[in-house]
Structures are given as C-alpha cells and as structure tokens.
Design a protein around this motif. Structure first.
Motif, PDB file in Angstrom:
ATOM      1  N   UNK A  24      -7.468   3.840 -13.711  1.00  0.00           N
ATOM      2  CA  UNK A  24      -7.324   4.872 -12.911  1.00  0.00           C
ATOM      3  C   UNK A  24      -7.793   4.923 -11.508  1.00  0.00           C
ATOM      4  N   UNK A  25      -9.080   4.352 -11.237  1.00  0.00           N
ATOM      5  CA  UNK A  25      -9.264   4.276  -9.813  1.00  0.00           C
ATOM      6  C   UNK A  25      -8.554   3.253  -8.952  1.00  0.00           C
ATOM      7  N   UNK A  26      -7.951   2.322  -9.656  1.00  0.00           N
ATOM      8  CA  UNK A  26      -7.084   1.429  -8.952  1.00  0.00           C
ATOM      9  C   UNK A  26      -5.844   1.958  -8.517  1.00  0.00           C
ATOM     10  N   UNK A  27      -5.239   2.664  -9.416  1.00  0.00           N
ATOM     11  CA  UNK A  27      -3.971   3.474  -8.833  1.00  0.00           C
ATOM     12  C   UNK A  27      -4.300   4.519  -7.820  1.00  0.00           C
ATOM     13  N   UNK A  28      -5.537   5.485  -8.107  1.00  0.00           N
ATOM     14  CA  UNK A  28      -5.936   6.175  -7.005  1.00  0.00           C
ATOM     15  C   UNK A  28      -6.176   5.629  -5.704  1.00  0.00           C
ATOM     16  N   UNK A  29      -6.737   4.466  -5.652  1.00  0.00           N
ATOM     17  CA  UNK A  29      -7.204   3.720  -4.558  1.00  0.00           C
ATOM     18  C   UNK A  29      -5.762   3.260  -3.663  1.00  0.00           C
ATOM     19  N   UNK A  30      -4.953   2.894  -4.398  1.00  0.00           N
ATOM     20  CA  UNK A  30      -3.574   2.511  -3.799  1.00  0.00           C
ATOM     21  C   UNK A  30      -2.770   3.952  -3.273  1.00  0.00           C
ATOM     22  N   UNK A  31      -2.927   4.956  -3.962  1.00  0.00           N
ATOM     23  CA  UNK A  31      -2.451   5.990  -3.209  1.00  0.00           C
ATOM     24  C   UNK A  31      -2.966   6.725  -2.249  1.00  0.00           C
ATOM     25  N   UNK A  32      -4.458   6.590  -2.280  1.00  0.00           N
ATOM     26  CA  UNK A  32      -5.283   6.974  -1.112  1.00  0.00           C
ATOM     27  C   UNK A  32      -4.996   6.207   0.080  1.00  0.00           C
ATOM     28  N   UNK A  33      -5.088   4.811  -0.134  1.00  0.00           N
ATOM     29  CA  UNK A  33      -4.737   3.706   0.860  1.00  0.00           C
ATOM     30  C   UNK A  33      -3.442   4.077   1.633  1.00  0.00           C
ATOM     31  N   UNK A  34      -2.397   4.154   0.848  1.00  0.00           N
ATOM     32  CA  UNK A  34      -1.265   4.168   1.260  1.00  0.00           C
ATOM     33  C   UNK A  34      -1.092   5.423   2.337  1.00  0.00           C
ATOM     34  N   UNK A  35      -1.903   6.530   2.270  1.00  0.00           N
ATOM     35  CA  UNK A  35      -2.076   7.444   3.163  1.00  0.00           C
ATOM     36  C   UNK A  35      -2.638   7.128   4.500  1.00  0.00           C
ATOM     37  N   UNK A  36      -3.585   6.325   4.350  1.00  0.00           N
ATOM     38  CA  UNK A  36      -4.434   6.117   5.420  1.00  0.00           C
ATOM     39  C   UNK A  36      -4.149   4.916   6.298  1.00  0.00           C
ATOM     40  N   UNK A  37      -3.036   4.196   5.701  1.00  0.00           N
ATOM     41  CA  UNK A  37      -2.533   2.867   6.311  1.00  0.00           C
ATOM     42  C   UNK A  37      -1.176   3.359   7.274  1.00  0.00           C
TER      43      UNK A  37
END
Length: 245
Positions: A96-109
């Motif tokens: 769960x947190x791995x997928x969420x991390x990818x989603x949040x990181x895509x926003x900040x990158x």
C-alpha cells in the motif's frame, strides 16, 4: 474682426487637438502599433498563464485525491461485502505505502518550465505524505530529508504536520534532543492541525525513556491544564501511571 463665441472657441480647440493627435498618429504609426501589439501579447500571456495554473491545480487536486485513497486504503482480507466495489485494499501495508509513495512522488517531481509556476497546495500536501510513506517503508533518512523540506512550508497547517512527523522520526532514530526541540516549538506555536495538547503529549512521550522525571512534570502540568476535558485527562492519567517510579 468679429469676436469668436465661446462655443466656436471650444470647437476650434477640439479641432486643433484632433489634428495634432492625427498628425502624431500618422508619424508614429509603427511605434503605436508595436505598443498596442505588446499590450495584447501581455494580456494573452496573463490569460494563458492563469488558464494553465487553473488546469494544473485541478489536475493536482485529482491526483492528490487518488493518492490519498491509496494511502488510507484497507490492508488485509476484508469480509465479503464490507468494502464497496470501488474501495482499494492491499494484502500488505508495504504494498500500500509503496504505491502511495509512487503516486505522491509523481506529483512532487516537477520538471522543466513547470517548475517556474507557483506550487499548488496539493503538491505541498503530497510532499508531506511522501515523507510519511518513506517512514512507513523503513527509510528514516529519506523521511527526515523530505519532512524537513515539507516542514518549511509557508502554510502553518502543512508545515506543523510535517514538523510533528519529523520530530517523531528523529526520536525513533535516536535523535531525541532534536525531536524534543521541535515538539517544544510546536507546543509554543500550536496550529489547527497540531494543537497544543497533541504536541505536549508527544513531547512527554519522547521524554519518557531518557528523562522520566521531566516527562512526569509535564504530565502533571497537563492534568491541571486539561482537567475539564475528560477523555484527554484520562489519557494523561494513564500515561502518568505507566511511568517508572
């Protein structure tokens, strides 16, 4: 010579002014056209920039909503019928947190010229959640770095949440003094997202292992300060009772 009437004088002045303007316009046509053109270009750029910012903000809000759904998703095997058809679930917290991390990181990158535009609130909230995901995934160094950045947010509601999480991560990694310093600052400067009582409880909890006497003093002060709030007072009593004698 007959005198000119007041009306005729006004007409003559108007005619003279018009002729002067007409002459100026004819002799400076190119310069006037360039200025008018620049004005229209500037107006177009402003309207275009506003449209782009609004579009990006709408897209960022949608992305944040999806990422938050993942972040708060159910973990484990739910009983049939307990989750809605659109509700996400994950077999493990790590997934769960791995997928969420990818989603949040895509926003900040953010790359390229988009970095020149104002950063949306949704992106700043996403950065805070990147730090939370890193902490959940066992990356304290990454979490501390990200939460430090998010803690400098200009909006107190976001910055205080990030600093609260940062303090907890510092305490968890043995940097108790640094964490305590942040908690104390949050006690002195409470916000809607991190109220004074929340920061005080976290501060006392951080002091339990290394400075139990100081933690006891803080709990005792809180008992008096929040005596009229039954649930909080009971929680403080339990924490105080569990301290080593």
């Amino acid at each position: 010579m007959a005198r000119l009437s007041r009306h005729e004088l006004k007409e003559d002045k108007f005619r003279t002014a018009y002729e002067d303007y007409e002459h100026f316009a004819k002799t400076h046509y190119r310069e006037i056209a360039e200025v008018v053109g620049m004005v229209f270009v500037i107006i177009g750029l402003v309207l275009g920039l506003r449209y782009l910012v609004n579009q990006r903000e709408a897209a960022a809000n949608a992305q944040l909503g999806e990422a938050l759904e993942t972040f708060h998703a159910y973990v484990g095997t739910a009983a049939p019928g307990t989750l809605g058809p659109q509700t996400q679930s994950f077999p493990t917290a790590h997934e769960k947190y791995a997928k969420a991390l990818a989603q949040f990181s895509a926003m900040t990158n953010i790359k390229g010229v988009l970095r020149l535009l104002p950063e949306q609130k949704a992106v700043r909230i996403a950065r805070y959640h990147v730090g939370l995901c890193q902490a959940e995934l066992g990356d304290p160094a990454g979490a501390i770095k990200t939460l430090t950045q998010a803690g400098a947010d200009r909006e107190p509601a976001i910055g205080s949440l990030a600093r609260f999480a940062l303090a907890g991560e510092l305490v968890m990694t043995g940097k108790t003094a640094d964490g305590v310093k942040i908690y104390q600052d949050l006690v002195d400067h409470p916000t809607a997202t991190v109220p004074k009582a929340t920061a005080q409880m976290a501060l006392a909890d951080a002091l339990r292992g290394t400075q139990p006497a100081q933690a006891r003093q803080l709990y005792e002060r809180m008992q008096k300060e929040y005596a009229t709030e039954p649930e909080l007072a009971e929680s403080i009593r339990q924490q105080l009772a569990s301290l080593p004698k």
